[in-house]
Scaffold this motif. Structure first.
Motif, PDB file in Angstrom:
ATOM      1  N   LEU A   4       7.374  10.830  -5.029  1.00 29.85           N
ATOM      2  CA  LEU A   4       6.740  10.776  -3.712  1.00 29.85           C
ATOM      3  C   LEU A   4       6.502   9.340  -3.269  1.00 29.85           C
ATOM      4  N   VAL A   5       6.128   8.475  -4.215  1.00 28.36           N
ATOM      5  CA  VAL A   5       5.949   7.054  -3.880  1.00 28.36           C
ATOM      6  C   VAL A   5       7.278   6.442  -3.451  1.00 28.36           C
ATOM      7  N   LEU A   6       8.347   6.757  -4.173  1.00 24.82           N
ATOM      8  CA  LEU A   6       9.666   6.245  -3.812  1.00 24.82           C
ATOM      9  C   LEU A   6      10.123   6.783  -2.468  1.00 24.82           C
ATOM     10  N   ALA A   7       9.871   8.062  -2.208  1.00 22.99           N
ATOM     11  CA  ALA A   7      10.256   8.647  -0.927  1.00 22.99           C
ATOM     12  C   ALA A   7       9.553   7.943   0.218  1.00 22.99           C
ATOM     13  N   SER A   8       8.275   7.590   0.014  1.00 27.02           N
ATOM     14  CA  SER A   8       7.535   6.870   1.041  1.00 27.02           C
ATOM     15  C   SER A   8       8.085   5.462   1.228  1.00 27.02           C
TER      16      SER A   8
END
Length: 249
Positions: free
Chosen positions: A166-170
């Motif tokens: 999720l951090v990478l997607a953001s």
């Protein structure tokens, strides 16, 4: 400048010197997969706990028949979710399902996000279920000296892995424009303007269908230049930026 609502570049040829892009879960497969994996894993972990509790309660109440009913319900729910998500009439099906409920059926971007989350939940629920099932089988039959530890541990590691996803997607999301005539990058979320005449060099790292640019700023008169050191752009935009930095202004 008006940003595009879809992925890609506009005005890459002819007299138009502005290239616009949007990178999010709607336009980037990499961002979409990361988001679906992250959200799906969290929901699947919660669902696994609930389903396991129901399975045990059904077993205590009705024995093998109760367990079979719970398993059949779980499989049916998963199959229905995948069927609706893969249907060309997903929105219509959801409207029918939510007609008598005090909620509105998602549509547009919300529908795509809900579909991705549902599919991710089913897929990751199956993965967690298989890992837990293998661990239980290995433990019961004493096939490994460490028991079910490796399998339950791997299932548990999926949760922090989902947080990282999720951090990478953001991080990999971006909306902006490149004005080649002004030699300026405009980022909209958050709003920033990067003067390419202050960039000495760029390094390019590609991840799937997105590219991470690392910017090295010049320091005129030894002064520190503020600005983002890493930005995310489509591959075609990255090549244009590298060409502009490498050319004389």
């Amino acid at each position: 400048m008006e940003e595009d609502a879809v992925d890609g570049t506009a005005g890459s040829g002819g007299d138009d010197e502005t290239i616009q892009w949007r990178r999010d879960a709607s336009t980037s497969r990499t961002v979409r997969l990361l988001w679906a994996f992250g959200v799906g894993t969290f929901f699947a972990a919660i669902g696994t706990v609930v389903c396991w509790r129901l399975y045990r309660l059904a077993g205590e109440a009705a024995g093998g028949t109760g367990r079979t009913v719970v398993i059949a319900l779980i499989v049916s729910l998963a199959a229905t979710t995948l069927a609706i998500a893969g249907s060309s009439r997903t929105e219509r099906h959801l409207e029918r399902l939510t007609r008598r409920l005090p909620i509105d059926a998602p549509s547009g971007v919300s529908l795509h996000r809900a579909t991705d989350a549902a599919v991710g939940t089913v897929v990751m629920g199956a993965v967690i279920g298989v890992l837990m099932g293998i661990g239980r089988y290995v433990s019961r039959n004493e096939l490994l000296s460490v028991g079910a530890g490796p399998f339950t541990g791997l299932a548990a590691l999926l949760v922090p892995g989902a947080l990282i996803a999720l951090v990478l997607a953001s991080f990999l999301q971006s909306v902006g424009a490149l004005d080649r005539e002004e030699r300026t990058i405009y980022l909209y979320e958050p709003e920033q303007a990067i003067d390419l005449t202050l960039i000495e060099r760029v390094s390019i790292r590609q991840f799937g269908d997105v590219t991470v640019l690392r910017l090295s700023y010049a320091q005129p008169d030894g002064q520190y230049v503020q600005g983002p050191r890493r930005i995310v752009v489509p591959p075609a935009v990255a090549r244009d930026i590298a060409a502009l930095v490498g050319s004389e202004p």
